[in-house]
Design a protein around this motif. Structure first.
Motif, mmCIF file in Angstrom:
data_model
loop_
_atom_site.group_PDB
_atom_site.id
_atom_site.type_symbol
_atom_site.label_atom_id
_atom_site.label_comp_id
_atom_site.label_asym_id
_atom_site.label_seq_id
_atom_site.Cartn_x
_atom_site.Cartn_y
_atom_site.Cartn_z
ATOM 1 N N GLY A 356 0.790 -1.231 0.000
ATOM 2 C CA GLY A 356 0.000 0.000 0.000
ATOM 3 C C GLY A 356 0.818 1.274 0.000
ATOM 4 O O GLY A 356 0.293 2.357 -0.286
ATOM 5 N N ASP A 357 2.114 1.184 0.327
ATOM 6 C CA ASP A 357 2.953 2.395 0.362
ATOM 7 C C ASP A 357 3.265 2.882 -1.051
ATOM 8 O O ASP A 357 3.633 2.079 -1.919
ATOM 9 C CB ASP A 357 4.292 2.112 1.072
ATOM 10 N N LEU A 358 3.149 4.188 -1.211
ATOM 11 C CA LEU A 358 3.509 4.764 -2.523
ATOM 12 C C LEU A 358 5.026 4.822 -2.648
ATOM 13 O O LEU A 358 5.717 5.243 -1.714
ATOM 14 C CB LEU A 358 2.963 6.182 -2.645
ATOM 15 N N GLU A 359 5.550 4.391 -3.762
ATOM 16 C CA GLU A 359 6.994 4.437 -3.969
ATOM 17 C C GLU A 359 7.288 4.626 -5.464
ATOM 18 O O GLU A 359 6.441 4.328 -6.313
ATOM 19 C CB GLU A 359 7.634 3.133 -3.483
ATOM 20 N N VAL A 360 8.493 5.109 -5.736
ATOM 21 C CA VAL A 360 8.863 5.282 -7.144
ATOM 22 C C VAL A 360 9.429 3.972 -7.661
ATOM 23 O O VAL A 360 10.353 3.402 -7.075
ATOM 24 C CB VAL A 360 9.892 6.425 -7.311
ATOM 25 N N LEU A 361 8.853 3.497 -8.742
ATOM 26 C CA LEU A 361 9.328 2.259 -9.376
ATOM 27 C C LEU A 361 10.138 2.611 -10.621
ATOM 28 O O LEU A 361 9.644 3.283 -11.522
ATOM 29 C CB LEU A 361 8.132 1.376 -9.767
ATOM 30 N N GLU A 362 11.399 2.167 -10.640
ATOM 31 C CA GLU A 362 12.212 2.277 -11.856
ATOM 32 C C GLU A 362 12.562 0.845 -12.215
ATOM 33 O O GLU A 362 13.523 0.291 -11.670
ATOM 34 C CB GLU A 362 13.479 3.100 -11.601
ATOM 35 N N ALA A 363 11.782 0.260 -13.087
ATOM 36 C CA ALA A 363 11.880 -1.184 -13.310
ATOM 37 C C ALA A 363 13.220 -1.578 -13.922
ATOM 38 O O ALA A 363 13.653 -1.005 -14.930
ATOM 39 C CB ALA A 363 10.744 -1.649 -14.207
ATOM 40 N N LYS A 364 13.869 -2.552 -13.283
ATOM 41 C CA LYS A 364 15.121 -3.079 -13.838
ATOM 42 C C LYS A 364 14.780 -4.263 -14.743
ATOM 43 O O LYS A 364 13.632 -4.619 -14.889
ATOM 44 C CB LYS A 364 16.019 -3.541 -12.691
ATOM 45 N N GLY A 365 15.805 -4.869 -15.288
ATOM 46 C CA GLY A 365 15.564 -6.075 -16.076
ATOM 47 C C GLY A 365 15.606 -5.814 -17.568
ATOM 48 O O GLY A 365 15.798 -4.680 -18.016
ATOM 49 N N ARG A 366 15.411 -6.906 -18.311
ATOM 50 C CA ARG A 366 15.533 -6.817 -19.771
ATOM 51 C C ARG A 366 14.140 -6.871 -20.378
ATOM 52 O O ARG A 366 13.461 -7.900 -20.286
ATOM 53 C CB ARG A 366 16.392 -7.977 -20.271
ATOM 54 N N HIS A 367 13.745 -5.770 -20.989
ATOM 55 C CA HIS A 367 12.386 -5.712 -21.539
ATOM 56 C C HIS A 367 12.402 -5.116 -22.947
ATOM 57 O O HIS A 367 13.289 -4.346 -23.296
ATOM 58 C CB HIS A 367 11.478 -4.885 -20.630
ATOM 59 N N ASP A 368 11.388 -5.471 -23.724
ATOM 60 C CA ASP A 368 11.226 -4.838 -25.029
ATOM 61 C C ASP A 368 10.762 -3.404 -24.810
ATOM 62 O O ASP A 368 9.963 -3.136 -23.913
ATOM 63 C CB ASP A 368 10.138 -5.573 -25.831
ATOM 64 N N SER A 369 11.254 -2.486 -25.650
ATOM 65 C CA SER A 369 10.732 -1.120 -25.588
ATOM 66 C C SER A 369 9.565 -0.955 -26.546
ATOM 67 O O SER A 369 8.813 0.014 -26.471
ATOM 68 C CB SER A 369 11.809 -0.112 -25.976
ATOM 69 N N CYS A 370 9.463 -1.892 -27.464
ATOM 70 C CA CYS A 370 8.376 -1.855 -28.446
ATOM 71 C C CYS A 370 8.209 -3.293 -28.933
ATOM 72 O O CYS A 370 9.161 -3.880 -29.443
ATOM 73 C CB CYS A 370 8.757 -0.931 -29.603
ATOM 74 N N VAL A 371 7.030 -3.858 -28.772
ATOM 75 C CA VAL A 371 6.870 -5.288 -29.096
ATOM 76 C C VAL A 371 6.592 -5.535 -30.575
ATOM 77 O O VAL A 371 6.648 -6.674 -31.044
ATOM 78 C CB VAL A 371 5.724 -5.938 -28.276
ATOM 79 N N LEU A 372 6.309 -4.464 -31.316
ATOM 80 C CA LEU A 372 5.819 -4.626 -32.688
ATOM 81 C C LEU A 372 6.699 -5.509 -33.579
ATOM 82 O O LEU A 372 6.207 -6.435 -34.212
ATOM 83 C CB LEU A 372 5.619 -3.248 -33.344
ATOM 84 N N PRO A 373 8.035 -5.257 -33.622
ATOM 85 C CA PRO A 373 8.844 -6.069 -34.541
ATOM 86 C C PRO A 373 8.770 -7.565 -34.252
ATOM 87 O O PRO A 373 8.795 -8.376 -35.164
ATOM 88 C CB PRO A 373 10.270 -5.537 -34.307
ATOM 89 N N ARG A 374 8.647 -7.921 -32.967
ATOM 90 C CA ARG A 374 8.598 -9.350 -32.617
ATOM 91 C C ARG A 374 7.189 -9.911 -32.725
ATOM 92 O O ARG A 374 7.005 -11.128 -32.663
ATOM 93 C CB ARG A 374 9.121 -9.564 -31.188
ATOM 94 N N ALA A 375 6.209 -9.044 -32.851
ATOM 95 C CA ALA A 375 4.822 -9.529 -32.800
ATOM 96 C C ALA A 375 4.279 -9.981 -34.159
ATOM 97 O O ALA A 375 3.259 -10.683 -34.210
ATOM 98 C CB ALA A 375 3.927 -8.467 -32.191
ATOM 99 N N THR A 376 4.960 -9.599 -35.266
ATOM 100 C CA THR A 376 4.404 -9.988 -36.571
ATOM 101 C C THR A 376 4.272 -11.519 -36.713
ATOM 102 O O THR A 376 3.226 -11.985 -37.150
ATOM 103 C CB THR A 376 5.195 -9.384 -37.751
ATOM 104 N N PRO A 377 5.285 -12.310 -36.333
ATOM 105 C CA PRO A 377 5.077 -13.758 -36.464
ATOM 106 C C PRO A 377 3.977 -14.301 -35.552
ATOM 107 O O PRO A 377 3.355 -15.320 -35.876
ATOM 108 C CB PRO A 377 6.437 -14.367 -36.077
ATOM 109 N N ILE A 378 3.720 -13.606 -34.452
ATOM 110 C CA ILE A 378 2.642 -14.058 -33.551
ATOM 111 C C ILE A 378 1.287 -13.809 -34.219
ATOM 112 O O ILE A 378 0.398 -14.669 -34.211
ATOM 113 C CB ILE A 378 2.704 -13.335 -32.185
#
Ligand SMILES: Cc1cc2nc3c(=O)[nH]c(=O)nc-3n(C[C@H](O)[C@H](O)[C@H](O)COP(=O)(O)O)c2cc1C
Length: 400
Positions: A356-378
């Motif tokens: 319930g506490d408000l906090e700033v989230l700066e997500a770490k990890g490896r993520h796509d910045s845009c899924v579009l290029p990988r989504a065409t085969p899907i």
């Protein structure tokens, strides 16, 4: 439930940080020749880590066929394909476990199941879609080889960068092209249209007249125009550096689909396609043919009048998107899918933690910045599953 389709029925399994993801396919006709490489080709187009525009998670996404195919021939029995998860990094998620990520599925999964996968997105992760692409690959190959049906999708826009208008094929051009769509593929499994403006390809599939950088970005972005591809690639890279993400639109066309597929009421072909497309993670919209734009037209403009062609009556335009009354008309099936910007971002966001506490989230990890290029085969895989399912059902229903 994790199954889709009535006759060509696909069940997927696996979490993103578990041992593997995979699928079980029922209803694949027996005696069809398919190699592991033909399945791999589609998986390689979806796999993470394929270019600097995608997530850095690097998976080979090697398809291991466990059952239902012997000596490259389908047996008609359930086909099980497994794809190992080899590059998981659970430590990235220790920070995230305190938060339901804004825009992601953590919150709703907890509400539904009372728990979440310890790391990774579990079933909400796009890792699950590797299994769909494996199942789609069989359908794509079957439809192409046995029925000449060609399913192709491409990135039409990312944020506000759009393919130039003249590259959006008109339906009259499609009539001219019927039966003569030419595509070619490169060694690493990407496609190009031979007739795409600014891009020519030699007999070996090499591009011969586009700028080197533009060529690479066409592959990376899956946007078939060097100029738009370059701008999209730059936009994705800049946004990634900024710690933010982007959405966009994928266009898909299914050529040479016979008339008569789909059902008149609840299982209308466009309803099945919408179901399939909106089951892909990150999707926010589906439109077929003229879609929402069609609401600005008059009936006299929107109606697709018929032409008597060599192949019989054929609509001159395609505002319907290839479906009339829920049943394929024989015209190209033409639809668009909207993808939202990726939710896990590095940019700081003020949001409540699980406690319930408000906090700033700066997500770490490896993520796509845009899924579009990988989504065409899907998108192509899900479209193939729907058409395959309808085709097999139609075979069962028809008297001939
Ligand atoms: C090809 C592909 C890759 C994705 N990669 C990521 C990712 O790296 N990070 C992320 O937060 N979401 C990613 N997503 C989206 C999430 O899976 C999705 O947003 C999440 O499950 C929530 O579901 P919803 O957006 O459909 O509501 C990806 C989606 C696709 C289709």
């Amino acid at each position: 439930m994790s199954s889709f389709g009535r006759v060509y029925r696909v069940t997927t399994y696996g979490e993103s940080h578990g041992k593997a993801v995979g699928c079980i396919i029922e209803g694949m006709p027996s005696g069809f020749e398919i190699t592991q490489q033909q399945i791999q080709y589609h998986l390689s187009r979806r796999r993470p880590g394929q270019s600097s525009l995608t997530t850095e998670r690097s998976e080979s996404d090697t398809a291991v066929i466990l059952s239902g195919i012997q000596n490259n021939i389908t047996l008609g029995t359930p086909i099980c394909i497994s794809i190992a998860n080899s590059d998981t990094r659970s430590s990235d998620y220790s920070q995230l476990s305190a938060f339901p990520r804004p825009g992601h599925a953590d919150f709703s999964y907890r509400m539904k199941y009372g728990c979440n996968a310890e790391s990774g997105g579990g079933r909400a992760s796009a890792r699950e879609t590797a299994a769909r692409v494996a199942a789609g690959a069989l359908a794509i190959n079957y439809l192409e080889e046995k029925h000449g049906i060609l399913i192709i999708s491409w990135v039409e826009s990312v944020e506000n960068i759009k393919l130039p208008e003249d590259l959006i094929w008109t339906d009259r051009e499609e009539i001219d092209r019927l039966g003569s769509i030419e595509i070619t593929t490169t060694e690493n499994g990407d496609w190009f249209y031979k007739n795409c403006e600014g891009v020519s390809i030699d007999k070996d599939g090499n591009i011969i007249n586009a700028e080197i950088e533009g060529q690479r970005e066409i592959v990376n972005t899956r946007c078939p125009n060097p100029d738009a591809a370059l701008r999209i690639a730059k936009k994705i890279r800049d946004t990634k550096i900024d710690g933010d993400s982007l959405g966009g639109i994928i266009r898909c066309k299914c050529y040479n689909v016979p008339s008569g597929l789909g059902e008149p009421c609840f299982d209308k072909l466009q309803a099945l396609l919408a179901h399939a497309m909106l089951s892909i993670p990150s999707t926010k919209g589906f439109e077929i043919g003229s879609g929402f734009e069609g609401t600005h037209m008059l009936g006299s403009q929107h109606n697709d009048c018929f032409l008597n062609s060599e192949k019989g009556l054929f609509p001159m335009t395609n505002h319907a998107g290839g479906v009339l009354g829920g049943i394929s008309s024989g015209a190209t099936i033409d639809f668009r899918v909207a993808f939202k910007p990726v939710s896990t971002i590095k940019k700081p966001q003020l949001t409540a933690k699980w406690d319930g506490d408000l906090e700033v989230l700066e997500a770490k990890g490896r993520h796509d910045s845009c899924v579009l290029p990988r989504a065409t085969p899907i998108v192509e895989s899900m479209a193939a599953m729907v058409i395959m399912d309808c085709l097999l059902l139609q075979k069962m229903q028809s008297s001939s």
